[in-house]
Design an enzyme around this catalytic site. Structure first.
Site, PDB file in Angstrom:
ATOM      1  N   GLU A 283       0.802  -1.181  -0.037  1.00  0.00           N
ATOM      2  CA  GLU A 283       0.002   0.019   0.093  1.00  0.00           C
ATOM      3  C   GLU A 283       0.879   1.162   0.003  1.00  0.00           C
ATOM      4  O   GLU A 283       2.119   1.257   0.232  1.00  0.00           O
ATOM      5  CB  GLU A 283      -0.989  -0.164   1.172  1.00  0.00           C
ATOM      6  CG  GLU A 283      -0.138  -0.003   2.502  1.00  0.00           C
ATOM      7  CD  GLU A 283      -1.127   0.931   3.638  1.00  0.00           C
ATOM      8  OE1 GLU A 283      -1.384   2.047   3.464  1.00  0.00           O
ATOM      9  OE2 GLU A 283      -1.092   0.077   4.579  1.00  0.00           O
TER      10      GLU A 283
ATOM     11  N   LYS B 167      -3.243  -1.863  15.586  1.00  0.00           N
ATOM     12  CA  LYS B 167      -2.896  -0.720  16.627  1.00  0.00           C
ATOM     13  C   LYS B 167      -3.680  -0.981  17.699  1.00  0.00           C
ATOM     14  O   LYS B 167      -5.289  -0.834  17.467  1.00  0.00           O
ATOM     15  CB  LYS B 167      -2.495   0.534  16.112  1.00  0.00           C
ATOM     16  CG  LYS B 167      -1.344   0.484  15.432  1.00  0.00           C
ATOM     17  CD  LYS B 167      -0.886   2.035  15.129  1.00  0.00           C
ATOM     18  CE  LYS B 167       0.640   1.925  14.504  1.00  0.00           C
ATOM     19  NZ  LYS B 167       0.501   2.619  12.914  1.00  0.00           N
TER      20      LYS B 167
HETATM   21  N1  PSU Z   1      -3.011   1.543  10.608  1.00  0.00           N
HETATM   22  C1  PSU Z   1      -1.870   1.589  11.055  1.00  0.00           C
HETATM   23  N2  PSU Z   1      -0.819   2.312   9.997  1.00  0.00           N
HETATM   24  C2  PSU Z   1      -1.435   2.760   8.761  1.00  0.00           C
HETATM   25  C3  PSU Z   1      -2.747   2.803   8.664  1.00  0.00           C
HETATM   26  C4  PSU Z   1      -3.539   2.456   9.605  1.00  0.00           C
HETATM   27  O1  PSU Z   1      -1.189   1.121  11.929  1.00  0.00           O
HETATM   28  O2  PSU Z   1      -0.727   3.234   7.657  1.00  0.00           O
HETATM   29  C5  PSU Z   1      -3.491   3.095   7.476  1.00  0.00           C
HETATM   30  C6  PSU Z   1      -3.819   2.165   6.330  1.00  0.00           C
HETATM   31  O3  PSU Z   1      -3.584   2.791   5.135  1.00  0.00           O
HETATM   32  C7  PSU Z   1      -5.295   1.609   6.515  1.00  0.00           C
HETATM   33  C8  PSU Z   1      -5.645   3.207   7.046  1.00  0.00           C
HETATM   34  O4  PSU Z   1      -5.705   0.991   5.539  1.00  0.00           O
HETATM   35  O5  PSU Z   1      -4.596   3.769   7.616  1.00  0.00           O
HETATM   36  C9  PSU Z   1      -6.860   3.195   7.679  1.00  0.00           C
HETATM   37  O6  PSU Z   1      -7.689   4.329   7.801  1.00  0.00           O
HETATM   38  P1  PSU Z   1      -9.058   4.548   7.995  1.00  0.00           P
HETATM   39  O7  PSU Z   1      -9.092   4.265   9.664  1.00  0.00           O
HETATM   40  O8  PSU Z   1      -9.463   5.984   8.017  1.00  0.00           O
HETATM   41  O9  PSU Z   1     -10.033   3.682   7.536  1.00  0.00           O
END
Ligand code: PSU
Ligand code: MN
Length: 306
Positions: free
Chosen positions: A25, A159
């Site tokens: 990604e 996390k």
């Molecule tokens: N969690 C992490 N590192 C990240 C992300 C999430 O520990 O880099 C990033 C990833 O790209 C994940 C996105 O798909 O954040 C999720 O964002 P949201 O919660 O807005 O869907």
């Protein structure tokens, strides 16, 4: 009319030949780490995939096309750019239509994988159910995408900025297999264990590949989440990272951070509050996930070779 995909040199041919490919990604590059560590890490992760015998394909949106595999120049441009959009399922078509630059989250990268015919994708952590979701309704589209796109996603769990029990509950409801690698508990990104039991376990990449292929044979849509614990030597125990997470969450609340900004805000604050430590751990776990993903991709390629 087909999807506007642009493959890196040689990649389309490799996919046609059934070669093992690992997608990566790009939100981690633009919204997860500071420059220049973001670009250095992205290059190191690609090198790790290659060293493990698979072909890396980082995905992003640039110049009105979905890039499947970034050249060195693309990666540098993306890593330096200031106003890159964070693309989830809802955003990707609009970003392409507007000709804007966008980085793919787990959800959007899975969509890219489905379009390009890539089975395996490595990342750091997935999005999930946020704490307080019962009032904010903040649930990452990553979870719903796992229920729809047929991709095996390798992550170090999620996390503890998230509500991990609720995240596991929702994945179960959505029919997404959550498979811990080599242990019985669900990993929590910097910490090897969240203390929560993992729904399933696998001890070899071949078992994971078998399960991936079996889902296709059963006609089940969606993918599987492989939760790969951070290497022991890079771990930050929950007792140390826990208070940092609480502080970051409190700041987000005070500042009224909402919607797409929540995850990047928390990641940024945790980096700042731990100094280099959380970044070193983050890099170590992504490399570890890239190695396992490459092994799974090789095993799937062997199983599906005609
Ligand atoms: N969690 C992490 N590192 C990240 C992300 C999430 O520990 O880099 C990033 C990833 O790209 C994940 C996105 O798909 O954040 C999720 O964002 P949201 O919660 O807005 O869907
Ligand atoms: Mn959200």
């Amino acid at each position: 009319m087909t999807a506007p995909l642009a493959f890196a040199p040689g990649l389309l041919e490799a996919l046609r030949d059934g070669a093992p490919v690992v997608a990566l990604e790009s939100t981690i590059i633009t919204h997860g780490m500071p420059f220049p560590q973001n670009v250095d890490t992205a290059r190191a992760v690609e090198a790790e995939v290659r060293a493990s015998g698979a072909i890396p394909a980082t995905t992003a949106v640039m110049d009105g096309r979905i890039l499947i595999g970034l050249t060195d120049g693309d990666l540098d441009r993306l890593g330096r750019a200031e106003h890159v959009r964070k693309l989830s399922r809802a955003d990707i078509a609009h970003c392409l239509a507007m000709g804007e630059m966008g980085a793919t989250t787990v959800a959007a990268t899975m969509i890219c994988c489905r379009l390009a015919g890539i089975s395996v994708f490595a990342t750091g952590g997935i999005g999930g159910v946020h704490r307080g979701a019962e009032t904010s309704f903040d649930v990452s589209a990553d979870l719903h995408e796992l229920a729809q796109s047929p991709v095996t996603v390798v992550a170090a769990g999620a996390k503890a900025i998230l509500d991990l029990p609720k995240t596991l509950e929702l994945l179960e409801t959505l029919g997404v297999p959550v498979i811990a690698f080599g242990q019985d508990t669900f990993p929590a990104f910097w910490a090897r264990s969240s203390g929560l039991p993992a729904p399933m376990r696998a001890d070899t990449s071949a078992q994971i590949a078998q399960a991936h292929v079996m889902r296709a044979r059963l006609g089940l849509p969606g993918g599987q989440l492989i939760a790969n614990p951070i290497p022991q030597e890079a771990e930050i125990p929950l007792s140390e990272i826990g208070p940092v997470i609480e502080a970051a969450l409190a700041e987000a609340q005070t500042q009224g951070i909402a919607a797409k900004s929540v995850t990047p805000f928390l990641l940024d604050r945790i980096f700042a509050l731990t100094g280099g430590r959380s970044l070193d751990a983050n890099i170590a776990l992504v490399l570890n996930n890239a190695r396992l993903a490459a092994d799974i991709a090789k095993d799937i390629a062997a199983l599906t070779k005609v």
